[in-house]
Design a protein around this motif. Sequence first.
Motif, PDB file in Angstrom:
ATOM      1  N   PRO A 214       0.873  -1.289   0.094  1.00  0.00           N
ATOM      2  CA  PRO A 214       0.172  -0.177  -0.079  1.00  0.00           C
ATOM      3  C   PRO A 214       1.001   1.236   0.016  1.00  0.00           C
ATOM      4  O   PRO A 214       1.776   1.491   0.726  1.00  0.00           O
ATOM      5  N   HIS A 215       0.503   2.267  -0.864  1.00  0.00           N
ATOM      6  CA  HIS A 215       1.100   3.425  -0.732  1.00  0.00           C
ATOM      7  C   HIS A 215       1.241   4.232   0.581  1.00  0.00           C
ATOM      8  O   HIS A 215       2.225   4.954   0.781  1.00  0.00           O
ATOM      9  N   ALA A 216       0.053   4.153   1.360  1.00  0.00           N
ATOM     10  CA  ALA A 216       0.276   4.659   2.607  1.00  0.00           C
ATOM     11  C   ALA A 216       1.221   4.202   3.458  1.00  0.00           C
ATOM     12  O   ALA A 216       1.941   5.011   4.292  1.00  0.00           O
ATOM     13  N   TRP A 217       1.790   2.833   3.316  1.00  0.00           N
ATOM     14  CA  TRP A 217       2.876   2.237   4.015  1.00  0.00           C
ATOM     15  C   TRP A 217       4.126   3.235   3.656  1.00  0.00           C
ATOM     16  O   TRP A 217       4.994   3.491   4.485  1.00  0.00           O
ATOM     17  N   MET A 218       4.253   3.267   2.394  1.00  0.00           N
ATOM     18  CA  MET A 218       5.517   3.781   1.716  1.00  0.00           C
ATOM     19  C   MET A 218       5.635   5.283   2.409  1.00  0.00           C
ATOM     20  O   MET A 218       6.709   5.828   2.538  1.00  0.00           O
TER      21      MET A 218
END
Length: 272
Positions: A214-218
């Motif tokens: 997920p982009h949120a984790w990055m």
Amino acid sequence: MSSGAKRFPASLKAATSPQRELLMPQRHLHQATVDAARLARPNGKTTGTGLDSGAVRQRMVARLRAEGKFDERVLAAMAAAPRHEFVDSALAAQAYEDTALPIGHGQTISKPSVVAHMLGLLMAGAGARRHGSLGRVLEIGTGCGYQAAVLALLARQVTSIERLQGLHDKAKLNLQRVALPRAPRLVWGDGRVGHAASGPFDSIVAAAGGEDIPHAWMEQLAPGGRLVAPTAAAGRGQVLVVLDHVVEGGVGRWVRSEHEAVLFVPLKSGVV
């Protein structure tokens, strides 16, 4: 839950290690339940030295140490974390075997060897090497709380998210019985969105696998940080993916490496 695959930034580099034996950290729930029922002692209690003495836990760690491939700091934390407190009392006799066990709600606790391997990958990150600890950690998938307890012995701060309220509540009760230098912050929420309020994080580890990271984790991974998560890989099924947030000359980029084939439960959105 289905999710469209997201592309990594153009600067993302991939390095793939040779595929090794499939790691099945959680096993299929049915098989874990069958094995647990077969091996459990009638009264669910231990004999001999007992679990509370720590001797059984030390033997588990000694078996892992004999394999010669796990981080000693992780093994020391596992030697201090009472795994039997995180499984049902009827299964406590099996708590220190290298096996997955059912924890309710259709889930299982990961094998100790897989916990040791994934946390060892985190400890090998640049940030952990620099700071001597995992720093601020985000765990996706609290489960019964065992890995959060181990993380609490390796990190300055742990935030752990669980989407199943029943497991979230169980983990809270389990962790209240365990003496830790700092209590993990437990969140009932959607792990795919992370927890920006507690970030940025030096380390992120996931106990569920998706089609993508997920982009949120990055976005919540601090410069120099490392992320370890089971993720789909083209032509290989689900593998352990390590993602490093590297900063050089003031410019950030992500470096991805793929490791063992694994089989974790699916990463899902929402809460239940």
